[in-house]
Each structure stands twice: as C-alpha cells, then as structure tokens.
Design an enzyme around this catalytic site. Structure first.
Site, PDB file in Angstrom:
ATOM      1  N   GLU A 148       0.836  -1.214   0.000  1.00  9.16           N
ATOM      2  CA  GLU A 148       0.000   0.000   0.000  1.00  9.16           C
ATOM      3  C   GLU A 148       0.868   1.261   0.000  1.00  9.16           C
ATOM      4  O   GLU A 148       1.890   1.325   0.684  1.00  9.16           O
ATOM      5  CB  GLU A 148      -0.892  -0.009   1.242  1.00  9.16           C
ATOM      6  CG  GLU A 148      -1.771   1.222   1.388  1.00  9.16           C
ATOM      7  CD  GLU A 148      -2.474   1.280   2.730  1.00  9.16           C
ATOM      8  OE1 GLU A 148      -3.384   2.116   2.871  1.00  9.16           O
ATOM      9  OE2 GLU A 148      -2.119   0.500   3.643  1.00  9.16           O
ATOM     10  N   LYS A 170      -9.533   2.784  -3.210  1.00 12.02           N
ATOM     11  CA  LYS A 170     -10.023   2.314  -1.913  1.00 12.02           C
ATOM     12  C   LYS A 170     -11.352   2.969  -1.578  1.00 12.02           C
ATOM     13  O   LYS A 170     -11.500   4.193  -1.633  1.00 12.02           O
ATOM     14  CB  LYS A 170      -8.987   2.622  -0.828  1.00 12.02           C
ATOM     15  CG  LYS A 170      -9.336   2.058   0.546  1.00 12.02           C
ATOM     16  CD  LYS A 170      -8.217   2.343   1.536  1.00 12.02           C
ATOM     17  CE  LYS A 170      -8.525   1.743   2.907  1.00 12.02           C
ATOM     18  NZ  LYS A 170      -7.465   2.065   3.882  1.00 12.02           N
ATOM     19  N   CYS A 226      -5.514  -2.274   2.818  1.00  9.35           N
ATOM     20  CA  CYS A 226      -5.405  -2.119   4.269  1.00  9.35           C
ATOM     21  C   CYS A 226      -6.591  -2.761   4.966  1.00  9.35           C
ATOM     22  O   CYS A 226      -6.916  -3.926   4.720  1.00  9.35           O
ATOM     23  CB  CYS A 226      -5.256  -0.637   4.616  1.00  9.35           C
ATOM     24  SG  CYS A 226      -4.796  -0.324   6.339  1.00  9.35           S
TER      25      CYS A 226
END
Length: 552
Positions: free
Chosen positions: A303, A367, A424
C-alpha cells in the site's frame, strides 16, 4: 416466586439465580461491579490474536453473565436496564482497551504533532465503542431469565451489537468476538457457512454457557448448556478438520513475488526519499529466485508504495519498467490522482495500480472504505478540526477521497484470475470484497483476494498479527486464496481453506516467492448466502431466550 406475567426474575432478584461464587459476584454493585466488568472484558481480549486463548473468553463471558444477573433485576424483581447497560459498556470498554492498546503506536510516528491525542485513540475509541456492548447487554436484559435461557439472551444481544459495531458510522469490526473461533484452522472453517458474525453467535453461546454450572436447580438444568457448548465446539472442530483435505492445486503459469521493503513509517511519505524508495523496490524485485525456483511472473508492492504520484512521473515509470523486465507485471499500492477541471484540485485516491512490463498503467482500484482520522477527517468534524490546525495521519491536503462503492472492485491482470482488490483494513469487513459490477469480459466469479497494506504504523505489536488473522478469515468465507503484501507487518500467501502457505517475519526487509493456490470450485455457502445463517442464528437465540424467560 414469579413477579409479573413476563417471567421477570423472582422476588429475591438475580441474587437467587446462582449459588456460591456466582451469587457473590451477582451481589456486587456500584463501582466495584463496573471495575470487575472492565477487568473481565480485558481478560476476554486474550482470546484474540496473537494469543488465541479461547478459555480466557469463556472466563470473561461467564463473569459477565453473573454480573448481569445482579444488574438486570433488583430485589423486587423489577428490571433495570440502566445497570445492565453499564455492565455491558464497562465489559466492552475493557475488552477493547486491552485488545486495541497498540493503536497508540500510530500517534508516536509523528509524536510532535499527535502525541497529545494518544489518549483519544487508546482510551477514547474503546470508551465510545463500548456503547455497542452496553446496548447489547440492555437488549439481553429485556430477555433475561433465571435459567439457561439467559445465555441465549446474551448471544442475541451481544452478537447483534457486534454486527452493529461492524456497520454503524462506517463500521469498525476489529476483533469481533467471532475471531475467538476464527483464528484456529479447524474452527475457522465454520466461516465458510456462517461467516464472522455466525461464528460470533457461537463464540458467545459456547463461552457463556459455563455460567449455568453454579445455578440453583437440577443437575440437568445446570450442566446441559456447557455440555451442549462442548459438543458444539467439538463438532465444529471435527467438521473443520474434515473439510480441509489435501493441498489446493496452484494456478498454472503463475509465480508470485511479494516485496516487503520494511520502510520506516516516518520515512515512507517524505518526498525527498522518492528516488531511494523506488530504487529499493526495484532492487528487491530484481533479486534472483532461490536455486531451482522459477522466475516470478507477477510482482506485488504494498500500500502507498511511493511518496509521489507515480502515474504522473514518466521517469519513475521507466525505472519501474526496467526493473520488471522481462515479462513481469506489477500490482502496487499507490496514490492516484483524478483528472480535474481547470481551477479545481484533483481528487487523490488510495489505489492499487496494474503496471505492464513497459510501464503502462492498465487498470486501477480506488479504496472505498477509508480509515477515519487516518486517511480523512469525517465530514461533520472536518472544518472544525482543520480550523484548529489538526489533520488526518496521512499528510495529504484534504485527505484521501473514497472510491465509489458502485465501481468495479475486480482488477483485470493478464495471467491471473479476476483479482478482488482490498487495501489495508478493507480486508476486515465480511462481504465487502464482493464486486458490484465486474468489468466487461471478465468472469463474474473472482479468483483471488489481493490485500496490500502498510502496517508500519503499529510496529511489532499485536496489531499486524490481528490484521493478518482477520484478512485470513476472508479467504475461508469466500473460498478464495489471499495474497497479502505489507510494507512491514506480515506478508503472506493463504489458500482458500485459510492455510498459510508462505509468510514473512515482521519488521523484515525481504521478498516472498510463492505459487498462487486455486480457488475452491463452487465457492462457499457463505459467499452465496451471506449473513442469512447469522440472521437465522439470531432468531433461534431470540426464541430460546423468550422460552427461557417465560419458564423462569
């Protein structure tokens, strides 16, 4: 003696439910009751990774039942939901404080700016989330009885509260009680049918059942619940062991390399480190495989790999392309900027990019589920907090923008089955990985879960281990292999049964080469029906609690 037609606790109150130690615990009141509830909740956190002590949750919830016995009804049998709420809140406060203390590490990365707020994360967050547990105990209190039915009442109230915690205000299902069963290889197989929240119902029922042993009444009434709990646990383990079977066949023609650079968090986002960071990734990517092992075909970087917008940096893309040759594809976390109209500021997304060997970006995922206060400030607080000079942890003007939940989540990557992208802590949300609209021409059924993350905020604490365990359960729920790449923390390749085939050590600069396991044929029942089994289990708990209340 019964009081009222609703089956309320008898005239002696809840203190007449249990004998001996249980009765004395039920008789505790005031601050001592809340203190013991907090301590019992804190003990229950030892059931979470990396400790995995299921017995700790059994002791914790047994104490919680006895404390609730004394809180739910007074000596006249009148129900008091306020004290029940406070017991639940204190229990949840203790459970989350002991389980989430490591969040404080994030406030120390830039201590000069965030140290003052450390108590808000370490104490304030558990304090607030404890309200869900208080609500769960209050609902259970409405259904409370003097016998085994109160275990079902707690299962209904507490599992329902955990579901709400995972959905309200964007949700935060970290260390949901079902993880007490969801980290053991045999027991976690139940998630393929029941999901995390179904395991939560079982965890509460199994671990609270010993409370009835010290009840007043017949031997059958006292020992039937713990005997049933032991039988359910044994059946879950045996069914799980039978489900696992042999090794899953690897996907032909795929060899993964997960790059874990172990870049310190306080250096990761500094623009002056840009060249060194890219060179570090490329050097790790170009390392030769072990003797006799095939060359990697697909590279994964974690990430937010770059402290700049790589999509707008041709020189960096050229350097990356040189490192990928020959014939390697890259999936990497990166910030991505939208195309903005003149005079407008572009939106910045926390993304995954697919980069071809020639440096061309062919696909991306933005995301959707951002971390409040980590990646953005909630809208109702944004203006006020920025007015006094506060910002989110990621130093980005305005914070990240969230991707649309209606956009495709599947990435099309040559040589791989359809890739379900998660970034995440998106991987801790059950059912969140299912795409709304698969890309044109791709199979609707995904073939693997990709999770890129940056656990460098939390150092060598339980946090990265808990994160891995929760992501691992998604593989079992969906019947898909999980490929997880971390900046630091733990990178791993996990098969669709939850077996960890390869993993890295924490806080280590390394690469991990592994084959990609195949997904399960036909998927899982949970992938097909979602939380319907959980809803049925809640309904069953409610029915048992109502029967127990009537007979009390």
């Amino acid at each position: 003696m019964r009081v009222g037609a609703g089956g309320a606790v008898g005239r002696t109150g809840a203190r007449g439910v249990s004998a001996g130690v249980a009765g004395r615990i039920a008789g505790i009141s005031g601050w001592r009751r809340l203190g013991l509830a907090w301590l019992s909740g804190a003990l229950g956190a030892a059931a979470m990774p990396p400790y995995g002590l299921l017995s700790a949750l059994a002791v914790s919830l047994t104490l919680a039942v006895w404390l609730a016995d004394g809180a739910v009804a007074d000596r006249t049998g009148i129900r008091r939901l306020g004290p029940a709420f406070l017991v639940g809140w204190a229990w949840g406060f203790g459970y989350l404080t002991a389980g989430l203390w490591w969040l404080g590490s994030a406030f120390l990365v830039e201590a000069d700016e965030f140290l003052w707020a450390l108590p808000l994360g370490v104490i304030g967050l558990p304090f607030g989330l404890g309200l869900f547990y208080g609500a769960g105990f209050s609902v259970a209190g409405l259904l409370w009885s003097r016998g085994p039915g109160r275990v079902a009442a707690l299962g209904f109230g507490l599992a329902g509260a955990e579901w709400l915690r995972g959905h309200v205000l964007t949700g935060f299902p970290w260390n949901t009680l079902g993880m007490a069963l969801g980290q053991n290889l045999w027991l976690m197989q139940g998630a393929s049918v029941l999901g995390l929240y179904g395991l939560t119902v079982l965890a509460v029922l199994i671990c609270a059942a010993p409370a009835t042993i010290l009840d007043r009444g017949s031997v059958l009434r006292r020992f039937a619940p713990p005997a049933l709990a032991a039988a359910a646990l044994a059946c879950l383990a045996l069914a799980g062991a039978g489900r696992i079977g042999g090794a899953d066949a690897p996907v032909t023609g795929v060899r993964l390399r997960l790059v874990q650079p172990n870049i310190p968090q306080d250096a990761k986002f500094r623009p002056e480190n840009r060249d060194g960071i890219v060179e570090r990734y490329v050097a790790l990517t170009r390392q030769p495989p072990a003797a006799g092992e095939p060359e990697p075909t697909h590279i994964v970087w974690p990430e937010s790999a770059f402290p700049f917008l790589v999509q707008r940096d041709p020189d960096a893309l050229a350097t990356i392309a040189a490192g990928l040759q020959p014939k390697k594809l890259l999936l990497t976390g990166a910030a991505r900027a939208s195309e903005a109209l003149p005079g407008e500021r572009p939106r910045i997304y926390n993304a995954i990019l697919v980069i071809e060997p020639d440096g061309t970006i062919t696909d991306s995922y933005d995301k959707v589920h951002l971390v409040p206060f980590g990646e953005y400030l909630p809208g109702f607080l944004d203006g006020a907090l920025r007015a006094i000079g506060l910002r989110q942890f990621v130093s980005l003007p305005g914070g990240f923008s969230a991707g649309s939940p209606h956009d495709q989540r599947i990435l099309t990557v040559p040589g791989l089955p359809p890739v379900v992208a998660t970034i995440c802590y998106e991987a801790i949300f059950p059912r969140a990985i299912r795409p709304h609209t698969p890309p044109a021409g791709a199979r609707a059924t995904p073939g693997l879960i990709l999770n890129v993350t940056n656990d460098g905020w939390f150092g060598d604490t339980p946090g990265p281990r808990q994160h891995l365990a929760q992501a691992r359960l998604r593989a079992v729920e969906e019947g898909l292999p999980l490929v997880r790449d971390a900046n630091t923390g733990i990178s791993a390749v996990i098969d669709p049964h939850g077996r960890i085939l390869a993993r890295t050590a924490i806080d280590t600069e390394t690469v991990l080469d592994a084959d990609l396991p195949s997904p399960l044929d036909g998927g899982t029942l949970y992938a097909r029906f979602g939380d319907l089994p959980f809803a049925a289990m809640l309904a069953l708990c409610l029915g048992c609690a109502l029967v127990g209340r009537r007979e009390s």
